[in-house]
Design a protein around this motif. Structure first.
Motif, PDB file in Angstrom:
ATOM      1  N   ALA A  79       0.825  -1.209   0.000  1.00 16.59           N
ATOM      2  CA  ALA A  79       0.000   0.000   0.000  1.00 16.59           C
ATOM      3  C   ALA A  79       0.858   1.257   0.000  1.00 16.59           C
ATOM      4  N   VAL A  80       0.182   2.389  -0.179  1.00 16.94           N
ATOM      5  CA  VAL A  80       0.812   3.711  -0.125  1.00 16.94           C
ATOM      6  C   VAL A  80       0.008   4.568   0.851  1.00 16.94           C
ATOM      7  N   VAL A  81       0.714   5.315   1.684  1.00 18.63           N
ATOM      8  CA  VAL A  81       0.052   6.222   2.638  1.00 18.63           C
ATOM      9  C   VAL A  81       0.472   7.655   2.302  1.00 18.63           C
ATOM     10  N   ILE A  82      -0.526   8.531   2.154  1.00 19.04           N
ATOM     11  CA  ILE A  82      -0.286   9.927   1.775  1.00 19.04           C
ATOM     12  C   ILE A  82      -0.292  10.811   3.020  1.00 19.04           C
ATOM     13  N   HIS A  83       0.704  11.676   3.094  1.00 23.48           N
ATOM     14  CA  HIS A  83       0.867  12.583   4.219  1.00 23.48           C
ATOM     15  C   HIS A  83       0.962  14.026   3.724  1.00 23.48           C
ATOM     16  N   GLN A  84       0.783  14.971   4.646  1.00 18.02           N
ATOM     17  CA  GLN A  84       1.185  16.358   4.419  1.00 18.02           C
ATOM     18  C   GLN A  84       2.175  16.746   5.496  1.00 18.02           C
ATOM     19  N   THR A  85       3.125  17.589   5.139  1.00 18.29           N
ATOM     20  CA  THR A  85       4.264  17.850   6.019  1.00 18.29           C
ATOM     21  C   THR A  85       3.929  18.710   7.232  1.00 18.29           C
ATOM     22  N   GLY A  86       2.954  19.620   7.073  1.00 19.26           N
ATOM     23  CA  GLY A  86       2.700  20.584   8.142  1.00 19.26           C
ATOM     24  C   GLY A  86       3.700  21.725   8.133  1.00 19.26           C
ATOM     25  N   ALA A  87       4.551  21.755   7.115  1.00 21.13           N
ATOM     26  CA  ALA A  87       5.576  22.805   6.968  1.00 21.13           C
ATOM     27  C   ALA A  87       5.349  23.556   5.668  1.00 21.13           C
ATOM     28  N   ASN A  88       5.922  24.751   5.584  1.00 20.54           N
ATOM     29  CA  ASN A  88       5.719  25.596   4.398  1.00 20.54           C
ATOM     30  C   ASN A  88       6.620  25.246   3.228  1.00 20.54           C
ATOM     31  N   THR A  89       7.774  24.642   3.513  1.00 18.13           N
ATOM     32  CA  THR A  89       8.746  24.371   2.458  1.00 18.13           C
ATOM     33  C   THR A  89       9.271  22.952   2.555  1.00 18.13           C
ATOM     34  N   ALA A  90       9.772  22.456   1.432  1.00 16.55           N
ATOM     35  CA  ALA A  90      10.414  21.143   1.407  1.00 16.55           C
ATOM     36  C   ALA A  90      11.660  21.146   2.288  1.00 16.55           C
ATOM     37  N   GLN A  91      12.379  22.262   2.296  1.00 22.12           N
ATOM     38  CA  GLN A  91      13.636  22.329   3.043  1.00 22.12           C
ATOM     39  C   GLN A  91      13.425  22.081   4.539  1.00 22.12           C
ATOM     40  N   GLN A  92      12.306  22.541   5.067  1.00 18.89           N
ATOM     41  CA  GLN A  92      12.023  22.304   6.484  1.00 18.89           C
ATOM     42  C   GLN A  92      11.933  20.807   6.783  1.00 18.89           C
ATOM     43  N   THR A  93      11.324  20.081   5.873  1.00 19.85           N
ATOM     44  CA  THR A  93      11.228  18.630   6.040  1.00 19.85           C
ATOM     45  C   THR A  93      12.590  17.975   5.850  1.00 19.85           C
ATOM     46  N   PHE A  94      13.340  18.433   4.854  1.00 21.07           N
ATOM     47  CA  PHE A  94      14.691  17.889   4.637  1.00 21.07           C
ATOM     48  C   PHE A  94      15.570  18.101   5.878  1.00 21.07           C
ATOM     49  N   ASN A  95      15.432  19.247   6.510  1.00 23.21           N
ATOM     50  CA  ASN A  95      16.206  19.525   7.720  1.00 23.21           C
ATOM     51  C   ASN A  95      15.914  18.501   8.816  1.00 23.21           C
ATOM     52  N   SER A  96      14.643  18.116   8.941  1.00 21.09           N
ATOM     53  CA  SER A  96      14.289  17.117   9.954  1.00 21.09           C
ATOM     54  C   SER A  96      14.791  15.733   9.544  1.00 21.09           C
ATOM     55  N   GLY A 101       5.483   5.694   1.894  1.00 15.92           N
ATOM     56  CA  GLY A 101       4.918   6.972   2.317  1.00 15.92           C
ATOM     57  C   GLY A 101       5.241   8.075   1.328  1.00 15.92           C
ATOM     58  N   ILE A 102       4.249   8.910   1.038  1.00 20.96           N
ATOM     59  CA  ILE A 102       4.439  10.088   0.182  1.00 20.96           C
ATOM     60  C   ILE A 102       4.047  11.325   0.975  1.00 20.96           C
ATOM     61  N   GLU A 103       4.985  12.236   1.146  1.00 17.72           N
ATOM     62  CA  GLU A 103       4.722  13.518   1.801  1.00 17.72           C
ATOM     63  C   GLU A 103       4.440  14.583   0.746  1.00 17.72           C
ATOM     64  N   ILE A 104       3.425  15.395   0.991  1.00 20.33           N
ATOM     65  CA  ILE A 104       3.127  16.533   0.131  1.00 20.33           C
ATOM     66  C   ILE A 104       3.289  17.789   0.992  1.00 20.33           C
ATOM     67  N   VAL A 105       4.116  18.720   0.531  1.00 17.11           N
ATOM     68  CA  VAL A 105       4.386  19.921   1.324  1.00 17.11           C
ATOM     69  C   VAL A 105       3.110  20.744   1.469  1.00 17.11           C
ATOM     70  N   GLY A 106       2.794  21.077   2.714  1.00 19.28           N
ATOM     71  CA  GLY A 106       1.613  21.885   2.982  1.00 19.28           C
ATOM     72  C   GLY A 106       1.561  22.253   4.444  1.00 19.28           C
ATOM     73  N   SER A 107       1.312  23.495   4.749  1.00 27.50           N
ATOM     74  CA  SER A 107       1.308  23.971   6.130  1.00 27.50           C
ATOM     75  C   SER A 107       0.018  23.561   6.840  1.00 27.50           C
TER      76      SER A 107
END
Length: 202
Positions: A32-49, A140-146
């Motif tokens: 299966a695939v699970v879709i997420h949203q990052t809760g952050a404004n930019t991809a870089q914020q997620t990359f930092n984590s 898992g697929i993350e989609i950037v979104g605050s």
């Protein structure tokens, strides 16, 4: 069509940016695939984590629709969390299943987190698709979104993001034995805010 080589999905539309710290051992089967949203404004914020290790997903789609592969599809990533009871949530339990689920969910004398853990442990031994996907058998697929804490609302996924998401999902269909029925929004399977990925379509 993309090619799959050593856990990497290779295509001009995918930018490789793998973070080994979020890879958690062999992923032997993708159900299966699970879709997420990052809760952050930019991809870089997620990359930092991700550079710190810990939780992560296999792909990330930024606001411009660029797809990044952040973990190999041959490796597990911690992205699901504790799962709900699938038959309870979809109202498809047998009498015995419903009795078991409700007993675990509403057991007196236990904290909420203990009850959730007990239900997760009860569910995880079931074969898929009798249960929701776990880290050990899903991508898992993350989609950037605050996330707006006041409104309790995730940002609407843009047309560019959704177009890239649909393309990626279709590529995953071709490489793994999955269909649209095996794609889940994170709040469906685990205890997350209901609006996460609610605007994604596939």
């Amino acid at each position: 069509m993309s090619t799959l080589k050593q856990g990497l999905l290779l295509d001009p539309q995918i930018t490789q940016k793998v973070f080994s710290g979020i890879e958690r051992g062999p992923l032997n089967k993708v159900n299966a695939v699970v879709i997420h949203q990052t809760g952050a404004n930019t991809a870089q914020q997620t990359f930092n984590s991700y550079t710190k290790g810990g939780h992560g997903a296999h792909f990330l789609i930024d606001k411009q629709g660029i797809i990044y592969q952040t973990a190999r599809v041959s490796q597990k990533a911690y992205h699901v969390g504790k799962i709900k009871s699938k038959c309870y949530e979809t109202k498809s339990c047998t009498k015995v299943q419903l009795q078991n689920a409700t007993q675990l969910l509403f057991q007196k004398g236990l904290s909420y987190s203990s009850r959730i853990s007990n239900l997760h442990n009860h569910e995880k031994v079931k074969p898929y698709p009798d249960r929701f996907p776990l880290n050990l058998d899903s991508l898992g697929i993350e989609i950037v979104g605050s996330y707006n804490k006041v409104k309790k609302q995730y940002e609407t996924i843009s047309p560019l993001q959704n177009s890239s998401f649909k393309w990626l999902i279709n590529e995953l269909y071709t490489h793994f034995n999955i269909t649209s029925a095996d794609v889940y929004r994170h709040p469906e399977v685990s205890y997350k805010m209901p609006t996460e990925a609610s605007s994604a379509t596939w």
